[in-house]
Design a protein around this motif. Structure first.
Motif, PDB file in Angstrom:
ATOM      1  N   VAL A  48      38.219 -91.587 113.766  1.00  0.00           N
ATOM      2  CA  VAL A  48      39.473 -91.262 113.061  1.00  0.00           C
ATOM      3  C   VAL A  48      39.420 -91.870 111.658  1.00  0.00           C
ATOM      4  N   PHE A  49      39.832 -91.087 110.669  1.00  0.00           N
ATOM      5  CA  PHE A  49      39.942 -91.554 109.288  1.00  0.00           C
ATOM      6  C   PHE A  49      41.415 -91.838 109.007  1.00  0.00           C
ATOM      7  N   VAL A  50      41.702 -93.068 108.590  1.00  0.00           N
ATOM      8  CA  VAL A  50      43.061 -93.438 108.192  1.00  0.00           C
ATOM      9  C   VAL A  50      42.992 -93.824 106.724  1.00  0.00           C
ATOM     10  N   ILE A  73      44.134 -88.974 108.548  1.00  0.00           N
ATOM     11  CA  ILE A  73      45.487 -89.202 108.031  1.00  0.00           C
ATOM     12  C   ILE A  73      45.374 -89.534 106.552  1.00  0.00           C
ATOM     13  N   GLY A  74      46.040 -88.740 105.713  1.00  0.00           N
ATOM     14  CA  GLY A  74      45.947 -88.907 104.266  1.00  0.00           C
ATOM     15  C   GLY A  74      46.680 -90.146 103.786  1.00  0.00           C
ATOM     16  N   SER A  75      46.362 -90.534 102.562  1.00  0.00           N
ATOM     17  CA  SER A  75      46.916 -91.762 101.981  1.00  0.00           C
ATOM     18  C   SER A  75      48.440 -91.699 101.883  1.00  0.00           C
ATOM     19  N   GLY A  76      49.045 -92.830 102.150  1.00  0.00           N
ATOM     20  CA  GLY A  76      50.482 -92.959 101.981  1.00  0.00           C
ATOM     21  C   GLY A  76      51.314 -92.256 103.032  1.00  0.00           C
ATOM     22  N   ALA A 111      43.180 -83.168 113.934  1.00  0.00           N
ATOM     23  CA  ALA A 111      44.291 -82.797 113.044  1.00  0.00           C
ATOM     24  C   ALA A 111      44.125 -83.484 111.687  1.00  0.00           C
ATOM     25  N   LEU A 112      44.825 -82.935 110.682  1.00  0.00           N
ATOM     26  CA  LEU A 112      44.761 -83.493 109.328  1.00  0.00           C
ATOM     27  C   LEU A 112      46.188 -83.665 108.815  1.00  0.00           C
ATOM     28  N   VAL A 113      46.532 -84.885 108.443  1.00  0.00           N
ATOM     29  CA  VAL A 113      47.866 -85.190 107.914  1.00  0.00           C
ATOM     30  C   VAL A 113      47.730 -85.364 106.411  1.00  0.00           C
ATOM     31  N   GLY A 114      48.506 -84.624 105.640  1.00  0.00           N
ATOM     32  CA  GLY A 114      48.411 -84.668 104.180  1.00  0.00           C
ATOM     33  C   GLY A 114      48.866 -85.995 103.599  1.00  0.00           C
ATOM     34  N   ALA A 115      48.404 -86.276 102.397  1.00  0.00           N
ATOM     35  CA  ALA A 115      48.824 -87.484 101.692  1.00  0.00           C
ATOM     36  C   ALA A 115      50.344 -87.475 101.526  1.00  0.00           C
ATOM     37  N   GLY A 116      50.957 -88.619 101.763  1.00  0.00           N
ATOM     38  CA  GLY A 116      52.386 -88.769 101.539  1.00  0.00           C
ATOM     39  C   GLY A 116      53.285 -88.116 102.573  1.00  0.00           C
ATOM     40  N   GLU A 129      45.552 -79.051 113.748  1.00  0.00           N
ATOM     41  CA  GLU A 129      46.585 -78.599 112.809  1.00  0.00           C
ATOM     42  C   GLU A 129      46.545 -79.446 111.527  1.00  0.00           C
ATOM     43  N   THR A 130      46.875 -78.822 110.381  1.00  0.00           N
ATOM     44  CA  THR A 130      47.067 -79.558 109.128  1.00  0.00           C
ATOM     45  C   THR A 130      48.553 -79.577 108.820  1.00  0.00           C
ATOM     46  N   VAL A 131      49.095 -80.761 108.606  1.00  0.00           N
ATOM     47  CA  VAL A 131      50.514 -80.879 108.263  1.00  0.00           C
ATOM     48  C   VAL A 131      50.652 -81.623 106.950  1.00  0.00           C
ATOM     49  N   ALA A 132      51.736 -81.363 106.229  1.00  0.00           N
ATOM     50  CA  ALA A 132      52.001 -82.068 104.967  1.00  0.00           C
ATOM     51  C   ALA A 132      53.487 -82.009 104.691  1.00  0.00           C
ATOM     52  N   GLY A 133      53.936 -82.897 103.810  1.00  0.00           N
ATOM     53  CA  GLY A 133      55.318 -82.855 103.341  1.00  0.00           C
ATOM     54  C   GLY A 133      56.237 -83.809 104.070  1.00  0.00           C
ATOM     55  N   VAL A 134      57.512 -83.778 103.629  1.00  0.00           N
ATOM     56  CA  VAL A 134      58.547 -84.662 104.178  1.00  0.00           C
ATOM     57  C   VAL A 134      59.736 -83.813 104.570  1.00  0.00           C
ATOM     58  N   ALA A 137      53.475 -77.750 109.339  1.00  0.00           N
ATOM     59  CA  ALA A 137      52.128 -77.179 109.346  1.00  0.00           C
ATOM     60  C   ALA A 137      51.856 -76.426 108.052  1.00  0.00           C
ATOM     61  N   LEU A 138      50.645 -76.612 107.520  1.00  0.00           N
ATOM     62  CA  LEU A 138      50.173 -75.763 106.428  1.00  0.00           C
ATOM     63  C   LEU A 138      49.383 -74.650 107.086  1.00  0.00           C
ATOM     64  N   PRO A 139      49.467 -73.447 106.556  1.00  0.00           N
ATOM     65  CA  PRO A 139      48.683 -72.378 107.157  1.00  0.00           C
ATOM     66  C   PRO A 139      47.195 -72.700 107.091  1.00  0.00           C
ATOM     67  N   ALA A 140      46.465 -72.386 108.174  1.00  0.00           N
ATOM     68  CA  ALA A 140      45.019 -72.616 108.182  1.00  0.00           C
ATOM     69  C   ALA A 140      44.384 -71.722 107.143  1.00  0.00           C
ATOM     70  N   ARG A 141      43.353 -72.236 106.446  1.00  0.00           N
ATOM     71  CA  ARG A 141      42.692 -71.430 105.414  1.00  0.00           C
ATOM     72  C   ARG A 141      41.354 -70.936 105.940  1.00  0.00           C
ATOM     73  N   ALA A 142      40.997 -69.754 105.502  1.00  0.00           N
ATOM     74  CA  ALA A 142      39.684 -69.234 105.896  1.00  0.00           C
ATOM     75  C   ALA A 142      38.588 -70.074 105.252  1.00  0.00           C
TER      76      ALA A 142
HETATM   77  C1  LIG Z   1      47.234 -81.557 102.957  1.00  0.00           C
HETATM   78  C2  LIG Z   1      45.873 -81.225 102.360  1.00  0.00           C
HETATM   79  C3  LIG Z   1      44.745 -81.434 103.383  1.00  0.00           C
HETATM   80  C4  LIG Z   1      45.950 -79.764 101.961  1.00  0.00           C
HETATM   81  O1  LIG Z   1      44.774 -79.411 101.319  1.00  0.00           O
HETATM   82  P1  LIG Z   1      44.484 -77.838 101.029  1.00  0.00           P
HETATM   83  O2  LIG Z   1      44.418 -77.098 102.315  1.00  0.00           O
HETATM   84  O3  LIG Z   1      43.312 -77.817 100.099  1.00  0.00           O
HETATM   85  O4  LIG Z   1      45.829 -77.374 100.337  1.00  0.00           O
HETATM   86  P2  LIG Z   1      46.091 -76.847  98.857  1.00  0.00           P
HETATM   87  O5  LIG Z   1      45.735 -77.899  97.860  1.00  0.00           O
HETATM   88  O6  LIG Z   1      45.490 -75.492  98.723  1.00  0.00           O
HETATM   89  O7  LIG Z   1      47.684 -76.708  98.862  1.00  0.00           O
HETATM   90  C5  LIG Z   1      48.344 -75.761  99.683  1.00  0.00           C
HETATM   91  C6  LIG Z   1      49.830 -75.955  99.486  1.00  0.00           C
HETATM   92  O8  LIG Z   1      50.217 -77.194 100.112  1.00  0.00           O
HETATM   93  C7  LIG Z   1      50.794 -78.068  99.148  1.00  0.00           C
HETATM   94  N1  LIG Z   1      50.275 -79.422  99.453  1.00  0.00           N
HETATM   95  C8  LIG Z   1      48.990 -79.817  99.459  1.00  0.00           C
HETATM   96  N2  LIG Z   1      48.897 -81.098  99.812  1.00  0.00           N
HETATM   97  C9  LIG Z   1      50.157 -81.520 100.018  1.00  0.00           C
HETATM   98  C10 LIG Z   1      50.684 -82.767 100.397  1.00  0.00           C
HETATM   99  N3  LIG Z   1      49.899 -83.836 100.657  1.00  0.00           N
HETATM  100  N4  LIG Z   1      52.021 -82.865 100.549  1.00  0.00           N
HETATM  101  C11 LIG Z   1      52.814 -81.779 100.307  1.00  0.00           C
HETATM  102  N5  LIG Z   1      52.370 -80.574  99.948  1.00  0.00           N
HETATM  103  C12 LIG Z   1      51.039 -80.456  99.808  1.00  0.00           C
HETATM  104  C13 LIG Z   1      50.312 -77.561  97.796  1.00  0.00           C
HETATM  105  O9  LIG Z   1      51.215 -77.932  96.784  1.00  0.00           O
HETATM  106  C14 LIG Z   1      50.266 -76.091  98.052  1.00  0.00           C
HETATM  107  O10 LIG Z   1      51.569 -75.573  97.982  1.00  0.00           O
HETATM  108  P3  LIG Z   1      51.865 -74.215  97.171  1.00  0.00           P
HETATM  109  O11 LIG Z   1      51.076 -73.166  97.913  1.00  0.00           O
HETATM  110  O12 LIG Z   1      53.346 -74.068  97.310  1.00  0.00           O
HETATM  111  O13 LIG Z   1      51.370 -74.447  95.787  1.00  0.00           O
HETATM  112  C15 LIG Z   1      45.558 -82.126 101.119  1.00  0.00           C
HETATM  113  O14 LIG Z   1      46.283 -81.720  99.993  1.00  0.00           O
HETATM  114  C16 LIG Z   1      45.809 -83.601 101.367  1.00  0.00           C
HETATM  115  O15 LIG Z   1      46.915 -84.143 101.195  1.00  0.00           O
HETATM  116  N6  LIG Z   1      44.746 -84.305 101.832  1.00  0.00           N
HETATM  117  C17 LIG Z   1      44.741 -85.727 102.095  1.00  0.00           C
HETATM  118  C18 LIG Z   1      43.827 -86.421 101.086  1.00  0.00           C
HETATM  119  C19 LIG Z   1      43.838 -87.925 101.264  1.00  0.00           C
HETATM  120  O16 LIG Z   1      44.868 -88.556 101.370  1.00  0.00           O
HETATM  121  N7  LIG Z   1      42.653 -88.522 101.313  1.00  0.00           N
HETATM  122  C20 LIG Z   1      42.549 -89.967 101.567  1.00  0.00           C
HETATM  123  C21 LIG Z   1      41.290 -90.579 101.026  1.00  0.00           C
HETATM  124  S1  LIG Z   1      41.097 -90.460  99.271  1.00  0.00           S
END
Ligand SMILES: CC(C)(COP(=O)(O)OP(=O)(O)OC[C@H]1O[C@@H](n2cnc3c(N)ncnc32)[C@H](O)[C@@H]1OP(=O)(O)O)[C@@H](O)C(=O)NCCC(=O)NCCS
Length: 158
Positions: free
Chosen positions: A76-78, A109-112, A125-130, A141-146, A150-155
């Motif tokens: 796991v990456f935190v 799990i992304g930073s913050g 799973a992948l949790v976005g930063a913040g 699943e990839t999730v982000a925001g407050v 879920a963020l849609p899966a990308r091809a």
């Molecule tokens: C969540 C995450 C994985 C998404 O990456 P991605 O699939 O490449 O997504 P994109 O950059 O194409 O963004 C897709 C949408 O999600 C939004 N988004 C991306 N990351 C976000 C986040 N952390 N919080 C809120 N919204 C986010 C973008 O603004 C975009 O929205 P829009 O379509 O309305 O413009 C990535 O942004 C992230 O937060 N990764 C964690 C990185 C990290 O903390 N690493 C730690 C070690 S340095």
């Protein structure tokens, strides 16, 4: 089972920790009453409390707080400054219920990010930063925001 990390570093508080083999722990960490699996790396300014478990081959980046009741499985990456919570309605006194959380194998799990109590973050799973995670996160699943959604899966080609 080693009683110390594999590396030397100044200014570490290490008390009653069960270490696996080849664990690396940097300076300015507080680790007490927890378990850390083989080859895991713990960055500076990390605190891991009594009752928490971290698996093997994990990376816990600087300034993260892992509280009692958190189980982090293997691989796991935190990220930096991730905050776990084990009491969703904290008070200074009285009884409280510990809410256990599990982060399954291979999740990141992304930073913050803030992970509220009593949740399961699914395998890979992948949790976005913040993000503020208020519900379970499904496997892969990839999730982000407050609050985190879920963020849609990308091809793969995108
Ligand atoms: C969540 C995450 C994985 C998404 O990456 P991605 O699939 O490449 O997504 P994109 O950059 O194409 O963004 C897709 C949408 O999600 C939004 N988004 C991306 N990351 C976000 C986040 N952390 N919080 C809120 N919204 C986010 C973008 O603004 C975009 O929205 P829009 O379509 O309305 O413009 C990535 O942004 C992230 O937060 N990764 C964690 C990185 C990290 O903390 N690493 C730690 C070690 S340095």
């Amino acid at each position: 089972m080693p009683e110390r990390p594999a590396n030397q570093a100044d200014h570490r508080l290490i008390d009653e920790v069960e270490f696996g083999e080849d664990v690396v722990v940097y300076s300015f960490t507080n680790l007490y009453g927890c378990r850390i699996g083989d080859r895991t790396r713990i960055g500076p300014f990390v605190e891991i409390q009594r009752g928490a478990t971290v698996g093997a081959d994990c990376k816990i980046q600087s300034h993260t707080f892992v509280c009692d009741g958190v189980t982090i499985e293997d691989d796991v990456f935190v990220g930096h400054g991730v905050m776990f919570v084990n009491d969703n309605r904290p008070r200074t006194g009285g009884e409280w219920e510990l809410l256990p959380t599990v982060v399954e194998r291979g999740a990141s799990i992304g930073s913050g990010a803030v992970i509220l109590g009593g949740l399961r973050i699914g395998m890979g799973a992948l949790v976005g930063a913040g993000a503020v995670v208020t519900r379970d996160v499904a496997r892969g699943e990839t999730v982000a925001g407050v609050p985190a959604r879920a963020l849609p899966a990308r091809a793969a080609s995108e």
